[in-house]
Design a protein around this motif. Structure first.
Motif, PDB file in Angstrom:
ATOM      1  N   SER A  69     108.579 105.975  -9.610  1.00 21.59           N
ATOM      2  CA  SER A  69     108.575 106.975  -8.539  1.00 21.59           C
ATOM      3  C   SER A  69     109.641 108.016  -8.781  1.00 21.59           C
ATOM      4  CB  SER A  69     108.800 106.306  -7.177  1.00 21.59           C
ATOM      5  OG  SER A  69     110.035 105.631  -7.150  1.00 21.59           O
ATOM      6  N   HIS A  70     109.509 109.128  -8.097  1.00 24.35           N
ATOM      7  CA  HIS A  70     110.572 110.132  -8.066  1.00 24.35           C
ATOM      8  C   HIS A  70     110.465 110.882  -6.753  1.00 24.35           C
ATOM      9  CE1 HIS A  70     107.604 113.302  -8.985  1.00 24.35           C
ATOM     10  NE2 HIS A  70     107.155 112.537  -9.979  1.00 24.35           N
ATOM     11  N   SER A  71     111.527 111.550  -6.397  1.00 21.32           N
ATOM     12  CA  SER A  71     111.485 112.349  -5.180  1.00 21.32           C
ATOM     13  C   SER A  71     110.559 113.534  -5.415  1.00 21.32           C
ATOM     14  CB  SER A  71     112.878 112.835  -4.800  1.00 21.32           C
ATOM     15  OG  SER A  71     113.407 113.674  -5.805  1.00 21.32           O
ATOM     16  N   THR A  72     109.933 113.987  -4.342  1.00 20.07           N
ATOM     17  CA  THR A  72     109.028 115.135  -4.423  1.00 20.07           C
ATOM     18  C   THR A  72     109.779 116.359  -3.921  1.00 20.07           C
ATOM     19  OG1 THR A  72     107.142 113.701  -4.021  1.00 20.07           O
ATOM     20  CG2 THR A  72     106.788 116.056  -3.737  1.00 20.07           C
ATOM     21  N   LYS A  73     110.004 117.289  -4.803  1.00 22.67           N
ATOM     22  CA  LYS A  73     110.796 118.466  -4.447  1.00 22.67           C
ATOM     23  C   LYS A  73     109.889 119.558  -3.916  1.00 22.67           C
ATOM     24  CE  LYS A  73     114.097 117.372  -8.092  1.00 22.67           C
ATOM     25  NZ  LYS A  73     114.714 117.824  -9.341  1.00 22.67           N
TER      26      LYS A  73
ATOM     27  N   GLN B  80     101.252 111.368  -3.771  1.00 20.67           N
ATOM     28  CA  GLN B  80     102.240 112.445  -3.852  1.00 20.67           C
ATOM     29  C   GLN B  80     102.328 113.065  -2.463  1.00 20.67           C
ATOM     30  OE1 GLN B  80     101.642 115.294  -6.986  1.00 20.67           O
ATOM     31  NE2 GLN B  80     103.107 116.750  -6.144  1.00 20.67           N
ATOM     32  N   GLU B  81     103.484 112.903  -1.823  1.00 12.90           N
ATOM     33  CA  GLU B  81     103.645 113.431  -0.471  1.00 12.90           C
ATOM     34  C   GLU B  81     105.009 114.121  -0.368  1.00 12.90           C
ATOM     35  OE1 GLU B  81     105.489 111.143   2.483  1.00 12.90           O
ATOM     36  OE2 GLU B  81     106.600 111.477   0.650  1.00 12.90           O
ATOM     37  N   ASN B  82     105.476 114.411   0.832  1.00 13.51           N
ATOM     38  CA  ASN B  82     106.652 115.263   0.989  1.00 13.51           C
ATOM     39  C   ASN B  82     107.933 114.661   0.443  1.00 13.51           C
ATOM     40  OD1 ASN B  82     105.178 117.257   2.290  1.00 13.51           O
ATOM     41  ND2 ASN B  82     105.563 116.426   4.328  1.00 13.51           N
ATOM     42  N   TYR B  83     108.043 113.323   0.435  1.00 15.19           N
ATOM     43  CA  TYR B  83     109.311 112.695   0.076  1.00 15.19           C
ATOM     44  C   TYR B  83     109.303 112.040  -1.297  1.00 15.19           C
ATOM     45  CZ  TYR B  83     110.099 113.364   5.037  1.00 15.19           C
ATOM     46  OH  TYR B  83     110.225 113.911   6.291  1.00 15.19           O
TER      47      TYR B  83
ATOM     48  N   ASN C 149     113.217 115.851 -14.161  1.00 18.03           N
ATOM     49  CA  ASN C 149     113.342 115.013 -12.984  1.00 18.03           C
ATOM     50  C   ASN C 149     113.869 113.659 -13.422  1.00 18.03           C
ATOM     51  OD1 ASN C 149     113.220 114.154 -10.321  1.00 18.03           O
ATOM     52  ND2 ASN C 149     111.121 114.849 -10.006  1.00 18.03           N
TER      53      ASN C 149
ATOM     54  N   THR D  95     106.766 110.708  -4.926  1.00 15.44           N
ATOM     55  CA  THR D  95     105.541 110.546  -5.709  1.00 15.44           C
ATOM     56  C   THR D  95     105.643 109.185  -6.391  1.00 15.44           C
ATOM     57  OG1 THR D  95     105.427 112.928  -6.089  1.00 15.44           O
ATOM     58  CG2 THR D  95     104.084 111.518  -7.521  1.00 15.44           C
TER      59      THR D  95
ATOM     60  N   LYS E 288      98.518 107.716 -10.396  1.00 13.53           N
ATOM     61  CA  LYS E 288      99.339 108.330  -9.353  1.00 13.53           C
ATOM     62  C   LYS E 288      98.800 107.846  -8.013  1.00 13.53           C
ATOM     63  CE  LYS E 288     100.408 112.761  -9.502  1.00 13.53           C
ATOM     64  NZ  LYS E 288     100.228 114.234  -9.331  1.00 13.53           N
TER      65      LYS E 288
END
Length: 318
Positions: free
Chosen positions: A314-318, A244-247, A266, A249, A241
């Motif tokens: 990657s994926h969006s971080t909810k 991992q941040e606001n928008y 996800n 991962t 990894k």
């Protein structure tokens, strides 16, 4: 329930700083010898990717985002949140900065600002990025720009293959000559140029600069972003990894053998950096190879990967 990966047709962008490495390293059919960008996973209006397989074949990713939100865990938002690119910097990119969400909405009428990150796929020995600046105040920044003291202002960092760089909105940056990166970013195409080496385009004109907006949105003084790499091994998969941040991962995956994955409500964006293999789901087999980009939808709850390959996922971080 939709039970297959979504393979995408890349969109290519010609750039003044582009070259031929996207063809040489990934076998892509590029439009010219000045091709700078491969938009591998994009629903942005400036280059939405077309779906290559299955019941959704022929539709574009933005259309599917609008009509089949269940594939994306019913995530909210008018626009698909992320964009994945591969960039070939055959020459130095302009020194630039991107706005945050608030500024992008208020000034540009865009939903997203642009925070991004880079995985260095390959680079020449001694290659450098511009990452940040040395000004201690807005006044000093403005004066150094006005005086053209670029060597004093700009902060240079050497890189090598496998390095990872996090670039929050407001960070002065530029990708240097001889570097190929995979970029994961918010789905935005808003860029403010600070400096472009006074070079002409094909028509002999210099490109537009955006000095006032750049100064407004830049982080002054520069702040290095901190993040921690977390490593995990499960069956034939080594996962790092990266952030991992606001928008978003983002992970680097190395596959050597088999692994069974459970999708945790996800969707996952996958870009194959090297190697080849197969994805198996519901008794169906889908082959992938270096240079492929695909999405594992949220509805595909269990699947197996088999082969020898490296990915950025990657994926969006909810």
């Amino acid at each position: 329930m939709y039970q297959e990966p979504i393979f995408l047709k890349s969109v290519f962008k010609e750039r003044i700083w582009g070259g031929t490495a996207l063809k040489e390293k990934f076998g892509y059919h590029i439009p010219s010898d000045e091709t700078g960008e491969c938009w591998g996973i994009s629903a942005h209006q400036n280059g939405p990717c077309e779906i290559l397989n299955g019941a959704l074949k022929g539709k574009t990713l933005d259309q599917v985002w609008d009509s089949h939100r269940e594939l994306f865990a019913n995530e909210e938002g008018e626009e698909f949140p992320l964009l994945v690119k591969i960039l070939d910097a055959n020459n130095d990119l302009s020194v630039q900065v991107h706005p945050d969400d608030h500024y992008a909405r208020e000034v540009e009428g865009e939903q997203y600002g642009k925070t991004e990150c880079w995985y260095i796929i390959d680079c020449e020995e001694g290659a450098e990025l511009i990452y940040g600046h040395h000004a201690k105040s807005k006044e000093e920044f403005e004066q150094m720009v006005a005086d053209g003291r670029w060597d004093d202002l700009l902060r240079k960092v050497q890189v090598q293959p496998g390095d990872f760089v996090y670039v929050p909105s407001g960070t002065i940056h530029a990708i240097g000559k001889g570097i190929m990166i995979l970029e994961t970013q918010q789905s935005s195409d808003t860029t403010y140029r600070v400096y472009d080496y006074d070079r002409p385009d094909a028509e002999g004109n210099t490109r537009e600069l955006h000095i006032e907006k750049s100064i407004e949105v830049s982080t002054i003084p520069h702040q290095d972003a901190s993040f921690e790499v977390v490593e995990d091994v499960r069956e034939g998969l080594r996962s790092k990894k990266l952030i991992q941040e606001n928008y978003f991962t983002v992970y680097h995956w190395t596959l050597d053998g088999d692994v069974t994955e459970k999708n945790e409500n996800n969707y996952l964006l996958m870009s194959v950096l090297d190697g080849e293999g197969e994805l198996l789901v519901c008794d169906q087999t889908y082959s992938f190879k270096k240079g492929d980009h695909f999405i594992v939808p949220a509805t595909m709850t269990d699947y197996k990967l088999r082969g020898k390959a490296a990915f950025i996922t990657s994926h969006s971080t909810k």
